[in-house]
Motif scaffolding. Structure first.
Motif, PDB file in Angstrom:
ATOM      1  N   ASP A  85       0.800  -1.224   0.000  1.00  0.00           N
ATOM      2  CA  ASP A  85       0.000   0.000   0.000  1.00  0.00           C
ATOM      3  C   ASP A  85       0.836   1.279   0.000  1.00  0.00           C
ATOM      4  O   ASP A  85       0.384   2.309  -0.501  1.00  0.00           O
ATOM      5  CB  ASP A  85      -0.920   0.036   1.231  1.00  0.00           C
ATOM      6  N   LEU A 110      -0.130  -3.808  -9.406  1.00  0.00           N
ATOM      7  CA  LEU A 110      -1.513  -3.334  -9.436  1.00  0.00           C
ATOM      8  C   LEU A 110      -2.496  -4.499  -9.551  1.00  0.00           C
ATOM      9  O   LEU A 110      -3.607  -4.439  -9.019  1.00  0.00           O
ATOM     10  CB  LEU A 110      -1.724  -2.387 -10.625  1.00  0.00           C
ATOM     11  N   GLN A 114      -2.594  -4.874  -5.500  1.00  0.00           N
ATOM     12  CA  GLN A 114      -3.620  -3.856  -5.330  1.00  0.00           C
ATOM     13  C   GLN A 114      -4.991  -4.272  -5.868  1.00  0.00           C
ATOM     14  O   GLN A 114      -6.009  -3.731  -5.456  1.00  0.00           O
ATOM     15  CB  GLN A 114      -3.189  -2.562  -6.040  1.00  0.00           C
ATOM     16  N   TRP A 116      -6.341  -3.698  -8.824  1.00  0.00           N
ATOM     17  CA  TRP A 116      -7.018  -2.622  -9.556  1.00  0.00           C
ATOM     18  C   TRP A 116      -7.809  -3.213 -10.724  1.00  0.00           C
ATOM     19  O   TRP A 116      -7.412  -4.228 -11.308  1.00  0.00           O
ATOM     20  CB  TRP A 116      -5.984  -1.645 -10.114  1.00  0.00           C
ATOM     21  N   ARG A 121      -5.766  -0.162 -14.471  1.00  0.00           N
ATOM     22  CA  ARG A 121      -4.374  -0.615 -14.570  1.00  0.00           C
ATOM     23  C   ARG A 121      -3.760  -0.148 -15.882  1.00  0.00           C
ATOM     24  O   ARG A 121      -2.632   0.352 -15.905  1.00  0.00           O
ATOM     25  CB  ARG A 121      -4.282  -2.147 -14.480  1.00  0.00           C
ATOM     26  N   SER A 161       1.780   1.910  -7.866  1.00  0.00           N
ATOM     27  CA  SER A 161       0.685   1.928  -6.883  1.00  0.00           C
ATOM     28  C   SER A 161       0.558   3.275  -6.178  1.00  0.00           C
ATOM     29  O   SER A 161      -0.139   3.389  -5.177  1.00  0.00           O
ATOM     30  CB  SER A 161       0.887   0.821  -5.843  1.00  0.00           C
TER      31      SER A 161
END
Length: 224
Positions: A85, A110, A114, A116, A121, A161
């Protein structure tokens, strides 16, 4: 607010009866959008400091706050999420995944960390490819690009990120002089564009002379 605040930070490694004091009670702060170098010979403790800031290696004692969170005693599970993060990493040997394209290498955090959405992305990766001067190169494999281009991809991946703290371990060690200066200039540009702090461990004079703050280490202590 400071991005990193370390107070009386120590790190001791124990192997059998042998005790090695890698870091001996250091204090430092790192501000947002700054360019900071930990400098010193091999074994001085600079990589250990980077590993503690990156929550890869816990401190033995003292206090460490990163992006406003006390990570001194953070668990392994929580540290992995925290890194995903808040922190990006750049390595001297690039650490690109050889079977993935340039685009996929930048996209990897990502997608895998993450999570996404695909379109988000794609937009982020294309933005970063342009930012680091690699537009039109996204379909190439790491084996098809130069060392300097690989490090540009590594910079883009670290920024993917939107981390505000990038840790770079000897990022110019495997680059020639001209390419190294270009990478340093790129990192400064990224710092200005994305308000990201870059923190280096290095003994490269090129990096040191471009740093705004230099912490010199010897035997686990600051000499300045």
């Amino acid at each position: 607010m400071s991005l990193v605040v370390a107070t009386n930070l120590t790190k001791t490694y124990v192997s059998g009866d042998i005790e090695v004091k890698a870091i001996r009670g250091v204090d430092f702060t790192i501000k947002p959008a700054s360019f900071v170098s930990f400098v010193g010979p091999s074994g001085s403790g600079k990589s250990t400091l980077l590993n503690m800031i990156g929550c890869l290696d816990p401190p033995t004692s003292g206090s460490l706050v990163v992006t406003g969170q006390d990570v001194t005693h953070i668990s392994s599970k929580d540290s992995a999420k925290f890194r995903g993060d808040h922190i990006g990493f750049i390595f001297q040997d690039f650490n690109l995944i050889p079977v993935l394209t340039v685009f996929e290498n930048i996209e990897y955090p990502l997608q895998m960390v993450q999570n996404w959405p695909a379109e988000q992305r794609r937009q982020r990766v294309e933005e970063l490819l342009t930012a680091v001067g690699m537009e039109g190169q996204g379909n190439k494999l790491p084996s098809q690009i130069s060392g300097g281009q690989k490090q540009r991809v590594a910079v883009a991946r670290a920024l993917s990120s939107k981390a505000k703290l990038i840790l770079a371990d000897e990022p110019t060690a495997n680059l020639d002089r001209v390419t190294a200066f270009k990478i340093i200039d790129l990192m400064k540009k990224m710092r200005d564009e994305f308000s990201t702090s870059f923190v280096f461990s290095t003994h490269d004079p090129k990096v040191v002379e471009n740093a705004e703050i230099v912490y010199t280490l010897e035997d686990g202590q600051f000499t300045n």
